[in-house]
Design an enzyme around this catalytic site. Structure first.
Site, short mmCIF file in Angstrom:
data_model
loop_
_atom_site.label_atom_id
_atom_site.label_comp_id
_atom_site.label_asym_id
_atom_site.label_seq_id
_atom_site.Cartn_x
_atom_site.Cartn_y
_atom_site.Cartn_z
N GLU A 49 55.73 -20.09 18.79
CA GLU A 49 55.61 -20.31 20.42
C GLU A 49 54.57 -19.33 21.02
O GLU A 49 54.37 -17.93 20.70
CB GLU A 49 56.77 -19.46 20.80
CG GLU A 49 58.23 -19.99 21.29
CD GLU A 49 59.23 -19.02 22.42
OE1 GLU A 49 58.81 -18.10 23.60
OE2 GLU A 49 60.44 -18.97 22.01
N ASP A 60 58.72 -10.65 31.73
CA ASP A 60 57.83 -10.11 30.59
C ASP A 60 58.29 -8.34 30.68
O ASP A 60 57.78 -8.53 32.17
CB ASP A 60 57.31 -10.20 30.30
CG ASP A 60 56.62 -11.82 29.95
OD1 ASP A 60 57.84 -11.78 28.91
OD2 ASP A 60 56.50 -12.55 30.17
N TYR A 175 66.77 -22.47 25.08
CA TYR A 175 67.00 -21.07 24.41
C TYR A 175 67.74 -20.28 25.17
O TYR A 175 67.69 -20.17 27.69
CB TYR A 175 65.52 -20.92 25.11
CG TYR A 175 65.17 -19.31 25.23
CD1 TYR A 175 65.28 -18.41 25.04
CD2 TYR A 175 63.31 -19.30 24.27
CE1 TYR A 175 64.85 -17.15 24.76
CE2 TYR A 175 62.68 -18.15 24.11
CZ TYR A 175 64.19 -16.90 23.94
OH TYR A 175 62.53 -15.73 23.83
#
Length: 263
Positions: A49, A60, A175
């Protein structure tokens, strides 16, 4: 069949779980980043990734935010990220690369131009965290038409009503975000993750890979036991941020990969 599809078919045939590693392109600088990325397959990484640096990375935590800032400060751009992938492909034509980031840089470049350039650079899939399924016409469907997988995130708050919509145009793998919150925020717990993975797998044939909150080989193994594989990002990025030597970073990655592969 993309490189991602081929990789998961290969792992499935061996009854083996996947290990996926996230690194930020250009962190702490282009040359060091390229050296790390080139070393990942040898450290046991099945899928890379590659983070696309962006000024407002809302999904994030501080570790990856700082990595993105270091990369931007070192002059990293979308063009140089694709250049890094192109350089990697000169020595490795089989390890899948998933570009993970946000839509703004792609939109600024132009979707059609970006998809052509990404395909030419050897990118195999996209994770674009700020494009919901309702916006599939924007990038998801054009990407799949261009031969790139579009990987979607499912989370602990993706209920049974929402899940089919999330899975609708997803390809490559799903994911699963193991925790509620930002990257690097908490520790993933296999006891919580297992039932959620089973719930997702009851509605799709795609592999389900679990990320967020995996920081040790032990957790990597525990999570891979209840899923099709594990993703580690912040723990690896933290080592790079601490200025550790590339060989030491890759040794740590190998310990995490060994954990997932032993599941």
């Amino acid at each position: 069949m993309t490189r991602i599809d081929a990789k998961f078919a290969e792992l499935s045939a061996k009854s083996k779980k996947a290990f996926v590693a996230y690194v930020m392109a250009g962190d702490p600088d282009y040359d060091t980043s390229l050296e790390v990325v080139k070393g990942l397959p040898g450290a046991g990484v099945d899928v890379i990734e590659l983070g696309l640096p962006f000024t407002d990375p809302m999904a994030d935590g501080p570790t990856i935010q700082l990595a993105g800032q270091r990369a931007l400060d070192a002059g990293m751009t979308l063009q140089r990220t694709l250049q890094l992938a192109t350089e990697f492909r000169k020595g490795d034509d089989t390890t899948p690369i998933v570009l993970m980031g946000y839509y703004n840089p792609i939109y600024s470049r132009g979707v059609e131009t970006f998809l052509q350039d990404a395909k030419a650079a050897g990118i195999d899939g996209l994770i674009v965290v700020d494009l919901p399924p309702e916006e599939d016409d924007e990038l998801c469907l054009p990407a799949q038409k261009a031969g790139l997988n579009f990987i979607r995130l499912a989370t602990p708050t993706t209920d049974d009503k929402r899940l089919p919509k999330v899975l609708q145009n997803t390809s490559g793998f799903v994911y699963y975000v193991s925790i509620t919150g930002i990257t690097g925020a908490a520790e993933a717990e296999a006891v919580d993750v297992g039932p959620e993975v089973a719930r997702i797998k009851s509605q799709t044939d795609l592999p389900v890979i679990v990320g967020f909150g995996i920081k040790t080989p032990e957790t990597s193994r525990a999570i891979a036991r209840v899923a099709d594989g594990a993703v580690v990002g912040s723990a690896i990025v933290a080592k790079i941020g601490d200025g550790e030597a590339v060989d030491d970073v890759l040794a740590f990655v190998k310990s995490l990969a060994d954990g997932a592969h032993s599941a």
